[in-house]
Structures are given as structure tokens and as C-alpha cells.
Design a protein around this motif. Structure first.
Motif, PDB file in Angstrom:
ATOM      1  N   ASP A 109      46.920  -7.594   0.132  1.00  0.00           N
ATOM      2  CA  ASP A 109      47.925  -6.636   0.601  1.00  0.00           C
ATOM      3  C   ASP A 109      49.178  -6.685  -0.268  1.00  0.00           C
ATOM      4  O   ASP A 109      49.748  -5.655  -0.614  1.00  0.00           O
ATOM      5  N   LEU A 110      49.608  -7.907  -0.626  1.00  0.00           N
ATOM      6  CA  LEU A 110      50.801  -8.055  -1.478  1.00  0.00           C
ATOM      7  C   LEU A 110      50.560  -7.442  -2.848  1.00  0.00           C
ATOM      8  O   LEU A 110      51.327  -6.608  -3.318  1.00  0.00           O
TER       9      LEU A 110
ATOM     10  N   ARG B 269      43.198 -11.788   2.304  1.00  0.00           N
ATOM     11  CA  ARG B 269      43.723 -10.494   2.751  1.00  0.00           C
ATOM     12  C   ARG B 269      45.223 -10.388   2.466  1.00  0.00           C
ATOM     13  O   ARG B 269      45.718  -9.367   1.999  1.00  0.00           O
ATOM     14  N   LYS B 270      45.926 -11.482   2.760  1.00  0.00           N
ATOM     15  CA  LYS B 270      47.387 -11.493   2.599  1.00  0.00           C
ATOM     16  C   LYS B 270      47.739 -11.182   1.148  1.00  0.00           C
ATOM     17  O   LYS B 270      48.609 -10.347   0.880  1.00  0.00           O
TER      18      LYS B 270
ATOM     19  N   GLU C 288      52.408 -16.956  -4.444  1.00  0.00           N
ATOM     20  CA  GLU C 288      53.375 -15.913  -4.077  1.00  0.00           C
ATOM     21  C   GLU C 288      54.468 -15.802  -5.141  1.00  0.00           C
ATOM     22  O   GLU C 288      54.835 -14.704  -5.562  1.00  0.00           O
TER      23      GLU C 288
ATOM     24  N   GLY D 255      42.764 -15.530   4.385  1.00  0.00           N
ATOM     25  CA  GLY D 255      43.838 -15.926   3.468  1.00  0.00           C
ATOM     26  C   GLY D 255      43.888 -15.032   2.242  1.00  0.00           C
ATOM     27  O   GLY D 255      44.924 -14.863   1.622  1.00  0.00           O
TER      28      GLY D 255
ATOM     29  N   PRO E 122      42.638 -14.928  10.526  1.00  0.00           N
ATOM     30  CA  PRO E 122      42.794 -13.894   9.497  1.00  0.00           C
ATOM     31  C   PRO E 122      42.472 -14.443   8.110  1.00  0.00           C
ATOM     32  O   PRO E 122      42.650 -15.632   7.864  1.00  0.00           O
TER      33      PRO E 122
ATOM     34  N   GLU F 263      50.041 -21.724  -1.591  1.00  0.00           N
ATOM     35  CA  GLU F 263      50.538 -20.391  -1.221  1.00  0.00           C
ATOM     36  C   GLU F 263      51.846 -20.054  -1.929  1.00  0.00           C
ATOM     37  O   GLU F 263      52.021 -18.938  -2.415  1.00  0.00           O
TER      38      GLU F 263
END
Lengths: 163, 390
Positions: free
Chosen positions: B24-25, B20-21, B338, B18, B16, B334
Motif C-alpha cells: 500500500d505504501l 500488504r502494508k 519504511e 505484513g 493482516p 520494519e
């Protein structure tokens, strides 16, 4: 220092601080400040104005473009005549042009009558002025590269994160 | 019924994204300042838009020749000659593609037999690894380092090559690092490429966004030119990302093979976009120069700003990204992204989205006005200051 880059930044983003300019130009703040002072002294930088769309406010304002034909003066050309015209505070902008008439003068006023009075009593009687033609501005679409009448609010169209 | 069972093994194996995550967030939050975009903030120059609109009004809405309008291919060859002194024939050596992305895919599918190795340089643009795997090839990575500004050295290259190496993919100026390769840098690699005969795929989509160093294409080395598949496009230089238009230049046999795939899968690239591109290449050098100058000033600003905050970065010579090191925070890439997103609503992309070599880094885009960058930097500083006193 790249003076054109400095001028371009100032022209488009007058709210940038000296620190911001120094960072963008990769120069010291002292160098940027002294270059700006130099350019102000030489009248390369002539002012720091904000662009306002007065049509969207409640302020009564009328603007007109006056096409002025004039004869040049021996030794002085058009410059002394131009000065007689642009010294009036009503005159916002003025150009010397090639073509059918000599000057294009943009005039501000509160009413059409006020502008008509200015043209009739101050501008037209100047000895070298041979003719004037007044065009009232109905709407302003664009100024200094900024569109006043965009269809929609400028929003971020790009996806928030893209590869 | 479990529909995973009907999927191909190849597709199931693809990791998947990286990115994309974080997409989406971030897209669920209000008020995010994103430094995570990979596209220009400028509108496509009006001349280009008008030319495309006019072509549609004129009814030019049919398929073009598979390889693209001959007039566009001629302009592409003129452009490559004028800008980078590269000579290509519009009929034998050029295909107009759906973005540089399609050209990359065509190259992999035209070249790779199962088990063929492709060398990729990490940190690497996200589409390369999946592209190789979908084409049945095997990825071999070279981990680049910030110590030499993420350049490829002969030592790294020799170590990665095997008797199964079919191709290498270069991307300079680089997404995500902004690194470049100069003529002198490439000079050291050329003999290795020549002796090995491997195919050099070069993704030059950011070529026009080269700052202090003049852009050098690996295709400019005559002794290996036929081994080079040159891929470029209109997305970054002309702010035409959504138009999906690019092109590939290369040796005739390879181009014909790529065209075999292209003609069946795509037919031809979008016609309106092609007409826009003709205008772009003929008449938009000034616009490109203005955009590039804008990026350069923003780059200077953001490099200083991040270095002042202790998130160190070199000054990149191309593209519109910096790749600062965030290890001083004690966080992983990450975690940093985040926490920054949740705490200060600033989005960056973790370096690990671009491969293992990206751990400890984040990709920060400067395709924004200086005012927006300034606001984002202020929030990042607040984030860092808060962490210090935790």
C-alpha cells in the motif's frame, strides 16, 4: 571462469563495468579484464556496438540485402571472394550460405541509387560473382534479439510488492 | 449494521499481511525501485503463450477432467521422473491445481481436524499460517537461523513435534531465505518422519531455481514417499505467475481426498493454462536453463553488493531472494524498510512479514536485471551513508 557466461553478459549488457562483471561472475576484476583481453585478441569478442533503430531518426539511410551467386576458387573456396566483397565499407554484414545462392550481403547507403550503383560498379563486376539479386529493406522488426516495433513502451507490469 | 459481526471467527482471527502494508505504501509513490517482488521479471516463453492462445482459438474452452487434462498429468509424471527421478501415476497420484497455492490449501483441508498441529518453519511464506488456521489446524513454528543457512535440523524438528503433530510443511528452496536442503540434510530427518508417520507437505515451487547444489526432493526417499505431498507449479520456473497453475503429487488416498475438495470448489484448473503447461513441460527446458543462469549471475552480483555494504547475507542456493541482516543499522526490519522507502524510494520486504524469526532481516528479490539491481544498490548505499553521518 565461465567464459560463456561472461560473453552472454557482455553481449546483452555492454554497459556493465568490469566491476559489475566480476561481481556477477564471482571472479576478481583482474581475472575478468585479462579474460576479456584474451577473447578480444582471439577475435571471439569482435566489437562493442550499440543497437540503433535508424528508422526513428532523421538520418537518411537505405539498406538492402544482396543475394550473390559465385563460383568457388580452387584451394581458396569462397573466402578470397568474400574478402573482396566485405572489405567495402558499404557492406555491413555478410554470410556464406547453403542453398540457392552463396552469399547474403547487407549493404548500407543514403539512397537506393547509391546502393544500386555500388552493386553495379563494385560488387557485380567481381570476376567470381555470377549473379546478384538486390532486395531493399522496407522495415526492420527485430535485430540481435531486440524487437524494434513493440506495440507499447516496455513498462513494469508486476505489482510493486508481492509475496 | 456492523458487518464485522457477520464474519466468521476464523477469518477475523487471521492477522493482516505484513506485505500488504508495504504494498500500500509503495504503490502510492512514484519512481520506486522495488526489490520486493515475488515473481520473475521474464515474460512467459512465447512457445507457452502461443500454445495456450492456439488452444483458445481451437475452442478448447470447456472444463477439463477435475484432476486436469490426462495429457498434462502424464507430462507432469514424465517431468518429475526426468528431472528428479520421482515416479508417480498420472491417474492415481496427480491433481492439476490453481497454482501451488490451491494445492497447499487442499492439503491442509484434506488432512486437518480441529486441534491438529502443523509444523511450519519460520521465516515462512506468508500463506502457510493462514492456510493452517483456515483449515482448523494449529500452527507450531520452528525458528530457523542464519547460522546454518535456515536449514531444518533433527534437533529443531524433534523439539517441535508433539503427539498432536499431523504434518510439517517444508519449502525448499525457500521464500524468503533462499535456503535449500541437500540430500545429506534430509537424510538426518527421514528416520524421524518415518517413525512418527507425520505427513510431509513439501512446497517445491522453486525446485528448478537451484544453483550449485542439485535439487533434492524429500519425496526421493522411498521409505517415506507415501507420507509426502509434493506441491509444485509453473509460476517461477516458467514465469507463469499470472496463469495460476500448479500441481500436487502424492499417495493415492490423500490425492483422492484432495480431489474431493478440488472438484467441488474449483471444478478444474483453467483449460488454456493447462495447454500452455503441456508445451512448457515438453519443450521449454532450454528456456528454464537460460532463466536460471540469469538468476545465478544476478545472485552473485547482489550477494557481493550487499556484503560490501555491511548488510551481510550468505549465498543462497535457490529461489531468487537474499535475506540480508540489517541489525548493523540499529533499525528494526520494519523501520529499515519504511525509512529506505521514504528516503530513497527503494522497496524491500521486512523479514517480520515472514514471522518472528525474520526480525533483523529484510527480503530482497533479485528478479531484476543487473542494471536495475545496481541502481537500487546505489540508492541503498546512499541511505546507509546518510545514516552514518546523522
Amino acid at each position: 571462469m565461465n567464459q560463456d557466461a561472461l560473453l552472454s553478459l557482455l553481449e546483452n549488457s555492454a554497459k556493465l563495468t568490469t566491476t559489475d562483471l566480476a561481481m556477477a561472475l564471482d571472479q576478481s576484476e583482474d581475472e575478468v579484464s585479462s579474460t576479456i583481453r584474451e577473447l578480444e585478441k582471439k577475435h571471439v569478442i569482435c566489437g562493442y556496438h550499440t543497437l540503433i533503430n535508424w528508422d526513428k531518426t532523421n538520418t537518411e539511410t537505405v539498406r538492402a540485402l544482396i543475394q550473390v551467386t559465385s563460383n568457388p576458387e580452387r584451394e581458396y573456396g569462397y573466402d578470397r571472394i568474400a574478402k573482396k566483397i566485405y572489405k567495402y565499407p558499404e557492406v555491413d554484414t555478410m554470410y556464406l550460405l547453403s542453398g540457392a545462392y552463396e552469399f547474403l550481403v547487407m549493404v548500407n547507403g543514403k539512397t537506393m541509387q547509391e546502393i544500386a550503383h555500388f552493386v553495379g560498379s563494385k560488387l557485380a563486376p567481381i570476376e567470381a560473382v555470377t549473379n546478384t539479386s538486390t532486395l531493399f529493406i522496407l522495415k526492420q522488426y527485430k535485430m540481435n534479439g531486440v524487437c524494434f516495433e513493440d506495440d507499447k513502451e516496455k513498462t513494469e507490469e508486476r505489482l510493486v510488492v508481492t509475496p | 449494521m456492523d458487518f464485522n459481526d457477520v464474519l466468521s471467527d476464523k477469518v477475523k482471527k487471521i492477522a493482516p499481511s505484513g506485505i500488504r502494508k508495504f504494498f500500500d505504501l509503495a504503490s502510492e509513490m512514484e519512481g520506486v525501485i522495488s526489490l520486493g517482488v515475488g515473481e520473475p521479471d521474464f515474460d512467459t516463453p512465447w512457445k507457452i503463450r502461443e500454445a495456450a492462445i492456439y488452444s483458445i482459438e481451437q475452442g478448447k474452452t470447456f472444463y477439463t477432467a477435475n484432476q486436469g487434462l490426462e495429457i498434462l498429468r502424464t507430462e507432469i509424471c514424465r517431468y518429475q521422473k526426468r528431472r528428479f527421478n520421482l515416479t508417480y501415476d498420472p491417474c492415481k497420484n496427480v491433481i492439476v491445481t490453481v497454482g501451488g497455492s490451491e494445492a497447499i490449501d487442499l492439503a491442509f483441508r484434506a488432512l486437518l481436524n480441529p486441534g491438529d498441529e502443523v509444523i511450519l518453519l519460520e521465516p515462512s511464506y506468508v500463506a502457510y499460517t493462514p492456510g493452517v488456521e483456515l483449515a482448523g489446524g494449529k500452527v507450531v513454528t520452528i525458528q530457523l537461523t542464519k547460522e546454518n543457512q535456515f536449514k531444518l535440523t533433527p534437533e529443531l524438528l524433534k523439539k517441535a513435534m508433539t503427539n498432536k503433530t499431523k504434518a510439517i510443511l517444508l519449502n525448499y528452496p525457500s521464500n524468503p531465505t533462499g535456503g535449500v536442503m541437500t540430500h545429506e540434510d534430509y537424510q538426518q530427518l527421514v528416520p524421524i518422519f518415518k517413525d512418527s508417520g507425520i505427513i510431509v507437505i513439501t512446497d517445491e515451487i522453486y525446485a528448478e531455481l537451484s544453483y550449485e547444489d542439485n535439487f533434492c526432493s524429500i519425496a526421493s526417499f522411498e521409505e517415506i514417499k507415501d507420507q509426502v505431498i509434493l506441491i509444485s507449479g509453473y509460476s517461477k520456473a516458467y514465469a507463469m505467475t499470472g496463469w495460476r497453475l500448479g500441481y500436487v503429487c502424492g499417495q493415492e488416498t490423500i490425492i483422492q481426498a484432495m480431489n474431493k475438495i478440488h472438484q467441488y470448489v474449483i471444478m478444474s484448473a483453467p483449460t488454456g493454462a493447462q495447454y500452455g503447461a503441456i508445451e512448457a513441460m515438453r519443450n521449454c527446458d532450454d528456456e528454464v536453463e537460460k532463466m536460471k543462469e540469469s538468476y545465478r549471475l544476478r545472485r552473485n552480483y547482489i550477494v557481493k553488493a550487499f556484503n560490501n555494504m555491511g548488510l551481510t547475507t550468505f549465498t543462497p542456493q535457490g529461489a531468487f531472494y537474499i535475506f540480508p541482516c540489517i541489525t548493523s543499522t540499529g533499525l528494526s526490519s520494519e523501520q529499515f524498510c519504511e525509512e529506505l522507502l521514504n528516503d530513497q524510494l527503494v522497496a524491500c520486504v521486512p523479514g517480520t512479514a515472514f514471522g518472528k524469526a525474520g526480525e533483523g532481516y529484510v527480503r530482497v528479490s533479485y528478479a531484476y536485471s543487473i542494471e536495475q539491481i545496481k541502481e537500487a544498490v546505489a540508492r541503498i548505499k546512499t541511505f546507509l551513508d546518510k545514516r552514518q553521518y546523522k
